[in-house]
Design a protein around this motif. Structure first.
Motif, PDB file in Angstrom:
ATOM      1  N   CYS A 157     -24.870  21.694   5.194  1.00 52.08           N
ATOM      2  CA  CYS A 157     -24.758  21.101   6.532  1.00 52.08           C
ATOM      3  C   CYS A 157     -25.968  20.231   6.848  1.00 52.08           C
ATOM      4  CB  CYS A 157     -24.617  22.204   7.574  1.00 52.08           C
ATOM      5  SG  CYS A 157     -23.113  23.178   7.438  1.00 52.08           S
ATOM      6  N   GLU A 158     -27.156  20.745   6.554  1.00 47.33           N
ATOM      7  CA  GLU A 158     -28.382  19.992   6.832  1.00 47.33           C
ATOM      8  C   GLU A 158     -28.434  18.712   6.000  1.00 47.33           C
ATOM      9  OE1 GLU A 158     -31.432  22.772   6.022  1.00 47.33           O
ATOM     10  OE2 GLU A 158     -31.020  24.019   7.771  1.00 47.33           O
ATOM     11  N   GLN A 159     -27.985  18.801   4.748  1.00 52.62           N
ATOM     12  CA  GLN A 159     -27.975  17.626   3.880  1.00 52.62           C
ATOM     13  C   GLN A 159     -27.015  16.561   4.428  1.00 52.62           C
ATOM     14  OE1 GLN A 159     -26.078  17.825  -0.019  1.00 52.62           O
ATOM     15  NE2 GLN A 159     -27.955  17.021  -0.929  1.00 52.62           N
ATOM     16  N   THR A 160     -25.873  17.009   4.938  1.00 59.55           N
ATOM     17  CA  THR A 160     -24.896  16.074   5.503  1.00 59.55           C
ATOM     18  C   THR A 160     -25.451  15.383   6.738  1.00 59.55           C
ATOM     19  OG1 THR A 160     -23.089  17.473   4.681  1.00 59.55           O
ATOM     20  CG2 THR A 160     -22.535  15.844   6.354  1.00 59.55           C
ATOM     21  N   PHE A 161     -26.139  16.132   7.596  1.00 57.35           N
ATOM     22  CA  PHE A 161     -26.753  15.536   8.782  1.00 57.35           C
ATOM     23  C   PHE A 161     -27.832  14.524   8.381  1.00 57.35           C
ATOM     24  CE2 PHE A 161     -25.140  19.198  11.341  1.00 57.35           C
ATOM     25  CZ  PHE A 161     -24.503  18.439  12.321  1.00 57.35           C
ATOM     26  N   SER A 162     -28.571  14.831   7.323  1.00 55.33           N
ATOM     27  CA  SER A 162     -29.599  13.891   6.856  1.00 55.33           C
ATOM     28  C   SER A 162     -28.961  12.588   6.383  1.00 55.33           C
ATOM     29  CB  SER A 162     -30.398  14.519   5.701  1.00 55.33           C
ATOM     30  OG  SER A 162     -31.115  15.647   6.147  1.00 55.33           O
ATOM     31  N   MET A 164     -26.149  11.396   7.418  1.00 53.09           N
ATOM     32  CA  MET A 164     -25.657  10.714   8.609  1.00 53.09           C
ATOM     33  C   MET A 164     -26.794   9.971   9.320  1.00 53.09           C
ATOM     34  SD  MET A 164     -23.666  12.274  11.943  1.00 53.09           S
ATOM     35  CE  MET A 164     -25.116  13.177  12.491  1.00 53.09           C
ATOM     36  N   ASN A 165     -27.950  10.628   9.436  1.00 57.58           N
ATOM     37  CA  ASN A 165     -29.085   9.988  10.114  1.00 57.58           C
ATOM     38  C   ASN A 165     -29.598   8.773   9.351  1.00 57.58           C
ATOM     39  OD1 ASN A 165     -29.129  11.800  12.251  1.00 57.58           O
ATOM     40  ND2 ASN A 165     -30.455  13.250  11.172  1.00 57.58           N
ATOM     41  N   ILE A 166     -29.562   8.847   8.015  1.00 58.24           N
ATOM     42  CA  ILE A 166     -30.012   7.715   7.199  1.00 58.24           C
ATOM     43  C   ILE A 166     -29.100   6.507   7.401  1.00 58.24           C
ATOM     44  CG2 ILE A 166     -30.232   6.878   4.823  1.00 58.24           C
ATOM     45  CD1 ILE A 166     -31.152   9.716   4.068  1.00 58.24           C
ATOM     46  N   ASN A 167     -27.796   6.766   7.470  1.00 56.20           N
ATOM     47  CA  ASN A 167     -26.831   5.669   7.580  1.00 56.20           C
ATOM     48  C   ASN A 167     -26.662   5.163   9.010  1.00 56.20           C
ATOM     49  OD1 ASN A 167     -25.298   5.201   4.838  1.00 56.20           O
ATOM     50  ND2 ASN A 167     -25.599   7.405   4.998  1.00 56.20           N
ATOM     51  N   LYS A 168     -26.812   6.073   9.963  1.00 58.40           N
ATOM     52  CA  LYS A 168     -26.630   5.678  11.361  1.00 58.40           C
ATOM     53  C   LYS A 168     -27.972   5.255  11.959  1.00 58.40           C
ATOM     54  CE  LYS A 168     -24.017   7.126  15.432  1.00 58.40           C
ATOM     55  NZ  LYS A 168     -23.315   8.245  16.098  1.00 58.40           N
ATOM     56  N   ALA A 169     -28.546   4.220  11.375  1.00 63.53           N
ATOM     57  CA  ALA A 169     -29.842   3.713  11.823  1.00 63.53           C
ATOM     58  C   ALA A 169     -29.649   2.629  12.886  1.00 63.53           C
ATOM     59  CB  ALA A 169     -30.623   3.161  10.637  1.00 63.53           C
ATOM     60  N   SER A 170     -30.741   2.280  13.544  1.00 63.33           N
ATOM     61  CA  SER A 170     -30.675   1.303  14.643  1.00 63.33           C
ATOM     62  C   SER A 170     -30.200  -0.070  14.168  1.00 63.33           C
ATOM     63  CB  SER A 170     -32.047   1.179  15.311  1.00 63.33           C
ATOM     64  OG  SER A 170     -33.033   0.813  14.349  1.00 63.33           O
ATOM     65  N   HIS A 171     -30.535  -0.434  12.908  1.00 63.39           N
ATOM     66  CA  HIS A 171     -30.133  -1.739  12.410  1.00 63.39           C
ATOM     67  C   HIS A 171     -28.707  -1.738  11.848  1.00 63.39           C
ATOM     68  CE1 HIS A 171     -31.935   0.470   9.039  1.00 63.39           C
ATOM     69  NE2 HIS A 171     -31.097  -0.187   8.264  1.00 63.39           N
ATOM     70  N   ARG A 172     -28.017  -0.586  11.986  1.00 59.56           N
ATOM     71  CA  ARG A 172     -26.611  -0.526  11.576  1.00 59.56           C
ATOM     72  C   ARG A 172     -25.771  -0.053  12.755  1.00 59.56           C
ATOM     73  NH1 ARG A 172     -25.834   2.367   5.891  1.00 59.56           N
ATOM     74  NH2 ARG A 172     -23.971   1.069   5.951  1.00 59.56           N
ATOM     75  N   SER A 173     -26.036  -0.638  13.897  1.00 57.26           N
ATOM     76  CA  SER A 173     -25.408  -0.210  15.147  1.00 57.26           C
ATOM     77  C   SER A 173     -23.923  -0.548  15.228  1.00 57.26           C
ATOM     78  CB  SER A 173     -26.143  -0.831  16.347  1.00 57.26           C
ATOM     79  OG  SER A 173     -26.134  -2.248  16.237  1.00 57.26           O
ATOM     80  N   GLN A 174     -23.440  -1.379  14.307  1.00 53.65           N
ATOM     81  CA  GLN A 174     -22.036  -1.772  14.342  1.00 53.65           C
ATOM     82  C   GLN A 174     -21.121  -0.740  13.669  1.00 53.65           C
ATOM     83  OE1 GLN A 174     -20.985  -4.494  16.062  1.00 53.65           O
ATOM     84  NE2 GLN A 174     -23.132  -4.586  16.673  1.00 53.65           N
ATOM     85  N   LEU A 175     -21.706   0.309  13.107  1.00 55.90           N
ATOM     86  CA  LEU A 175     -20.899   1.341  12.459  1.00 55.90           C
ATOM     87  C   LEU A 175     -20.035   2.075  13.468  1.00 55.90           C
ATOM     88  CD1 LEU A 175     -23.310   3.067   9.913  1.00 55.90           C
ATOM     89  CD2 LEU A 175     -21.314   1.687   9.374  1.00 55.90           C
TER      90      LEU A 175
END
Length: 209
Positions: A157-162, A164-175
């Motif tokens: 679970c923790e790995q999955t959240f990590s 998600m946080n890596i991909n859902k960054a401020s410079h990828r706000s269009q996701l």
């Protein structure tokens, strides 16, 4: 503690393997406490170099005892199912008389079957129980499913959240949520896509237009 922490991390770990590491650590704490109380620092070479170490052995021993008690408290739920975990992990060495009554006869059948013995030694534990004939070993198979399905760690679970946080960054706000769901699925799956088949399928769809 660091070594134990590393052993409890990673995918594809069954709860009985993780709890075995915890039990071993608890036993080590008892050993450490007794030895330090007797002013033996065999497993603490750095502590042995300190002049005041022998004076504070009672304090060190009490700290280790407190840590042991905390581990016992935190893992008390696993202690209640330890016999079931051992039964599932090592069915060939279990005494049928100590097993639950509904499993005793089938446990004897399992221990007497050379084919199943060979499978136990050659297959992963979950694959071993998956190979059971459900009609022949219904209760034993069901018990194994319950034990093997337990979550012993929040690592995945923790790995999955990590991820998600890596991909859902401020410079990828269009996701979008759908994009993020697809990214997480690809990042966490064990399946290897058949790229050639997918490419051919895409070409066929393109040609049809």
């Amino acid at each position: 503690m660091n070594e134990l922490n590393m052993k409890l991390q990673g995918k594809d770990q069954f709860v009985q393997d993780m709890y075995t590491n915890v039990k071993a650590f608890k036993s080590k704490l008892v050993l450490f406490s007794r030895q330090i109380l007797n002013k033996s620092f065999t497993h603490f070479p750095t502590l042995a170099t300190l002049k005041e170490a022998c004076v504070k052995v009672k304090k060190y021993s009490e700290s280790l005892d407190a840590l042991h008690e905390e581990f016992c408290r935190r893992f008390s739920d696993f202690e209640k199912i330890d016999k079931s975990l051992q039964l599932v992990a090592c069915p060939l060495s279990q005494d049928p008389e100590t097993a639950p009554e509904e499993l005793q006869l089938k446990l004897i059948d399992l221990q007497s079957d050379p084919v199943l013995k060979e499978k136990f030694n050659s297959l992963k534990l979950n694959d071993f129980y998956a190979s059971f004939n459900e009609a022949a070993f219904p209760n034993l198979r069901r018990t194994a499913q319950k034990m093997l399905a337990l979550f012993g760690s929040t690592y995945v679970c923790e790995q999955t959240f990590s991820i998600m946080n890596i991909n859902k960054a401020s410079h990828r706000s269009q996701l979008t949520d759908q994009h993020l769901r697809s990214i997480l699925r690809i990042a966490t799956t064990k399946l290897t896509p058949d790229f050639d088949a997918l490419a051919k399928k895409g070409d066929q769809q393109h040609c049809s237009h």
